[in-house]
Design a protein around this motif. Structure first.
Motif, PDB file in Angstrom:
ATOM      1  N   ALA A 144       0.822  -1.207   0.000  1.00 62.45           N
ATOM      2  CA  ALA A 144       0.000   0.000   0.000  1.00 62.45           C
ATOM      3  C   ALA A 144       0.859   1.260   0.000  1.00 62.45           C
ATOM      4  O   ALA A 144       0.555   2.236  -0.700  1.00 62.45           O
ATOM      5  CB  ALA A 144      -0.937  -0.009   1.201  1.00 62.45           C
ATOM      6  N   VAL A 145       1.926   1.255   0.776  1.00 62.41           N
ATOM      7  CA  VAL A 145       2.802   2.425   0.843  1.00 62.41           C
ATOM      8  C   VAL A 145       3.519   2.645  -0.485  1.00 62.41           C
ATOM      9  O   VAL A 145       3.552   3.759  -1.019  1.00 62.41           O
ATOM     10  CB  VAL A 145       3.806   2.285   1.998  1.00 62.41           C
ATOM     11  CG1 VAL A 145       4.877   3.380   1.933  1.00 62.41           C
ATOM     12  CG2 VAL A 145       3.080   2.333   3.337  1.00 62.41           C
ATOM     13  N   LEU A 146       4.082   1.578  -1.042  1.00 58.07           N
ATOM     14  CA  LEU A 146       4.779   1.703  -2.320  1.00 58.07           C
ATOM     15  C   LEU A 146       3.813   2.118  -3.429  1.00 58.07           C
ATOM     16  O   LEU A 146       4.149   2.959  -4.273  1.00 58.07           O
ATOM     17  CB  LEU A 146       5.461   0.383  -2.675  1.00 58.07           C
ATOM     18  CG  LEU A 146       6.674   0.023  -1.809  1.00 58.07           C
ATOM     19  CD1 LEU A 146       7.122  -1.407  -2.075  1.00 58.07           C
ATOM     20  CD2 LEU A 146       7.825   0.994  -2.051  1.00 58.07           C
ATOM     21  N   SER A 147       2.610   1.565  -3.417  1.00 63.59           N
ATOM     22  CA  SER A 147       1.611   1.926  -4.416  1.00 63.59           C
ATOM     23  C   SER A 147       1.228   3.397  -4.295  1.00 63.59           C
ATOM     24  O   SER A 147       1.107   4.102  -5.305  1.00 63.59           O
ATOM     25  CB  SER A 147       0.370   1.042  -4.245  1.00 63.59           C
ATOM     26  OG  SER A 147      -0.659   1.433  -5.144  1.00 63.59           O
ATOM     27  N   GLY A 148       1.063   3.867  -3.055  1.00 64.93           N
ATOM     28  CA  GLY A 148       0.698   5.265  -2.851  1.00 64.93           C
ATOM     29  C   GLY A 148       1.774   6.218  -3.331  1.00 64.93           C
ATOM     30  O   GLY A 148       1.484   7.245  -3.961  1.00 64.93           O
ATOM     31  N   MET A 149       3.033   5.893  -3.053  1.00 59.92           N
ATOM     32  CA  MET A 149       4.130   6.749  -3.487  1.00 59.92           C
ATOM     33  C   MET A 149       4.269   6.740  -5.006  1.00 59.92           C
ATOM     34  O   MET A 149       4.476   7.790  -5.628  1.00 59.92           O
ATOM     35  CB  MET A 149       5.439   6.297  -2.840  1.00 59.92           C
ATOM     36  CG  MET A 149       5.512   6.519  -1.341  1.00 59.92           C
ATOM     37  SD  MET A 149       7.141   6.117  -0.663  1.00 59.92           S
ATOM     38  CE  MET A 149       8.161   7.379  -1.423  1.00 59.92           C
ATOM     39  N   LYS A 190       3.651   9.372 -10.335  1.00 62.16           N
ATOM     40  CA  LYS A 190       3.112   9.342 -11.698  1.00 62.16           C
ATOM     41  C   LYS A 190       2.199  10.532 -11.973  1.00 62.16           C
ATOM     42  O   LYS A 190       2.145  11.051 -13.087  1.00 62.16           O
ATOM     43  CB  LYS A 190       2.345   8.035 -11.908  1.00 62.16           C
ATOM     44  CG  LYS A 190       1.858   7.814 -13.336  1.00 62.16           C
ATOM     45  CD  LYS A 190       1.201   6.459 -13.485  1.00 62.16           C
ATOM     46  CE  LYS A 190       0.730   6.227 -14.916  1.00 62.16           C
ATOM     47  NZ  LYS A 190       0.080   4.887 -15.069  1.00 62.16           N
ATOM     48  N   ALA A 191       1.494  10.990 -10.930  1.00 63.86           N
ATOM     49  CA  ALA A 191       0.482  12.037 -11.118  1.00 63.86           C
ATOM     50  C   ALA A 191       1.043  13.452 -11.072  1.00 63.86           C
ATOM     51  O   ALA A 191       0.439  14.375 -11.630  1.00 63.86           O
ATOM     52  CB  ALA A 191      -0.608  11.894 -10.060  1.00 63.86           C
ATOM     53  N   LEU A 192       2.184  13.647 -10.389  1.00 64.72           N
ATOM     54  CA  LEU A 192       2.670  14.995 -10.145  1.00 64.72           C
ATOM     55  C   LEU A 192       3.740  15.412 -11.151  1.00 64.72           C
ATOM     56  O   LEU A 192       4.531  14.595 -11.632  1.00 64.72           O
ATOM     57  CB  LEU A 192       3.229  15.091  -8.728  1.00 64.72           C
ATOM     58  CG  LEU A 192       2.217  14.782  -7.607  1.00 64.72           C
ATOM     59  CD1 LEU A 192       2.888  14.870  -6.245  1.00 64.72           C
ATOM     60  CD2 LEU A 192       1.018  15.714  -7.678  1.00 64.72           C
ATOM     61  N   LYS A 193       3.758  16.706 -11.455  1.00 69.06           N
ATOM     62  CA  LYS A 193       4.736  17.260 -12.391  1.00 69.06           C
ATOM     63  C   LYS A 193       5.392  18.479 -11.767  1.00 69.06           C
ATOM     64  O   LYS A 193       5.086  18.854 -10.629  1.00 69.06           O
ATOM     65  CB  LYS A 193       4.050  17.616 -13.708  1.00 69.06           C
ATOM     66  CG  LYS A 193       2.962  18.647 -13.592  1.00 69.06           C
ATOM     67  CD  LYS A 193       2.305  18.886 -14.940  1.00 69.06           C
ATOM     68  CE  LYS A 193       1.277  20.015 -14.873  1.00 69.06           C
ATOM     69  NZ  LYS A 193       0.202  19.766 -13.914  1.00 69.06           N
ATOM     70  N   ALA A 194       6.279  19.109 -12.524  1.00 70.75           N
ATOM     71  CA  ALA A 194       7.035  20.253 -12.013  1.00 70.75           C
ATOM     72  C   ALA A 194       6.109  21.303 -11.405  1.00 70.75           C
ATOM     73  O   ALA A 194       5.089  21.666 -11.999  1.00 70.75           O
ATOM     74  CB  ALA A 194       7.857  20.875 -13.142  1.00 70.75           C
ATOM     75  N   GLY A 195       6.464  21.770 -10.221  1.00 73.94           N
ATOM     76  CA  GLY A 195       5.669  22.764  -9.521  1.00 73.94           C
ATOM     77  C   GLY A 195       4.693  22.182  -8.531  1.00 73.94           C
ATOM     78  O   GLY A 195       4.166  22.900  -7.675  1.00 73.94           O
TER      79      GLY A 195
END
Length: 309
Positions: free
Chosen positions: A75-80, A85-90
């Motif tokens: 669960a922790v590895l999946s969450g990270m 994958k979802a976040l980008k610069a900023g």
């Protein structure tokens, strides 16, 4: 009849608001099956996770909370990985952990004390090498804040045994004899995790001059995975020769952090935030701070008010 002429409107700004996600892990116990019969009872770690998730919401951060039995390795590895994958610069990612710290044998020779530090998740330990690898997966320009309320969270080595806790207080540290037994019973599993990390980071390159400028966990992480693309800031519960204390409602570190934050009234930057938290704790527990990533990006991150999206 005069015709009406439409007045041209200036184009609207299309600035995209940064995205913010958080993952909050709090374990009041671990599975005895994964820890040689030890269940690691604590009292305040679930409160810590929930309180940090509440803080995150007030800042417009979308939280995920994993409590005790749900705080598994998967669960922790999946969450990270989902956040990376979802976040980008900023964008901004907040990761908080409250629970026991532990150690397993170091097989790749990257630890001076020959032990890798861990977070004790419900069904097994997350090794510091794995944590640094997952942090390195975030894109360039992402700001990552890690708050670790556990023992062994100062950096990556513990050369001396910690002092005994004050009478009647609980420490967030897996006992040495338990750690030794757990590693012996699951040696193949933990050794293979380290081998897998080494395979993934085999092509990492590190600027020798930059590496020499780093110490402790920062040097270890950079040597392991190479240059970090995101700007990473970690504030931890204690130094390596100390222990993080549990409490009735919050761990000592998390409780002082929330008191310092004061519902958002705190107006300083991350350096002064860390200094204020440290000043509010006894000399036996001195929170640590270290950073990873491009120096300019890290400096800009550290200069912000905590939890700024």
């Amino acid at each position: 009849m005069a015709s009406k002429t439409a007045t041209a409107q200036p184009p609207k700004a299309s600035a995209t608001k940064p995205k913010a996600l958080s993952l909050h892990i709090g374990l009041n116990a671990v599975s005895p099956a994964a820890y040689g019969g030890w269940d690691g009872p604590l009292a305040a770690c679930e409160f810590d996770a929930n309180d940090m998730a509440t803080l995150a919401k007030t800042k417009g951060i979308k939280p995920t909370v994993l409590l005790t039995k749900k705080g598994t390795r998967a669960a922790v590895l999946s969450g990270m990985r989902a956040a990376a994958k979802a976040l980008k610069a900023g964008d901004f990612f907040l990761l908080t952990y409250s629970g026991h710290g532990g150690q397993v044998g170091d097989i790749n020779g990257d630890e001076p004390d020959h032990k890798d530090e861990t977070w004790c998740l419900f069904d097994g330990q997350l090794i510091d090498d794995e944590l640094y690898l997952e942090l390195s997966r975030f894109a360039a320009g992402v700001r990552v804040l890690v708050l670790s309320d556990s023992c062994h969270s100062g950096s990556v080595t513990r050369e001396f045994p910690p002092p005994p806790p004050p009478p009647g207080q609980r420490i967030k540290l897996m006992p040495v004899e338990v750690a030794r037994r757990v590693y012996a019973e699951h040696k193949d599993f933990y050794d293979q995790l380290q081998i897998d990390v080494l395979r993934e980071t085999a092509k990492a390159t590190t600027d020798p001059d930059a590496a020499l400028a780093l110490v402790g966990a920062a040097a270890h992480a950079t040597a392991l995975v190479g240059e970090f693309k995101p700007a990473v800031l970690l504030i931890s519960g204690c130094q390596d020769n100390q222990t993080s204390m549990d409490g009735d409602h919050n761990g000592a570190f998390t409780g002082q952090l929330l008191k310092t934050w004061n519902g958002g009234l705190f107006a300083g930057n991350y350096n002064s935030f860390h200094a204020r938290i440290r000043a509010g704790l006894p000399p036996t527990q001195s929170p640590n701070l270290f950073v990873l990533g491009n120096s300019a990006a890290v400096a800009a991150f550290v200069a912000q008010k905590p939890f700024t999206v």
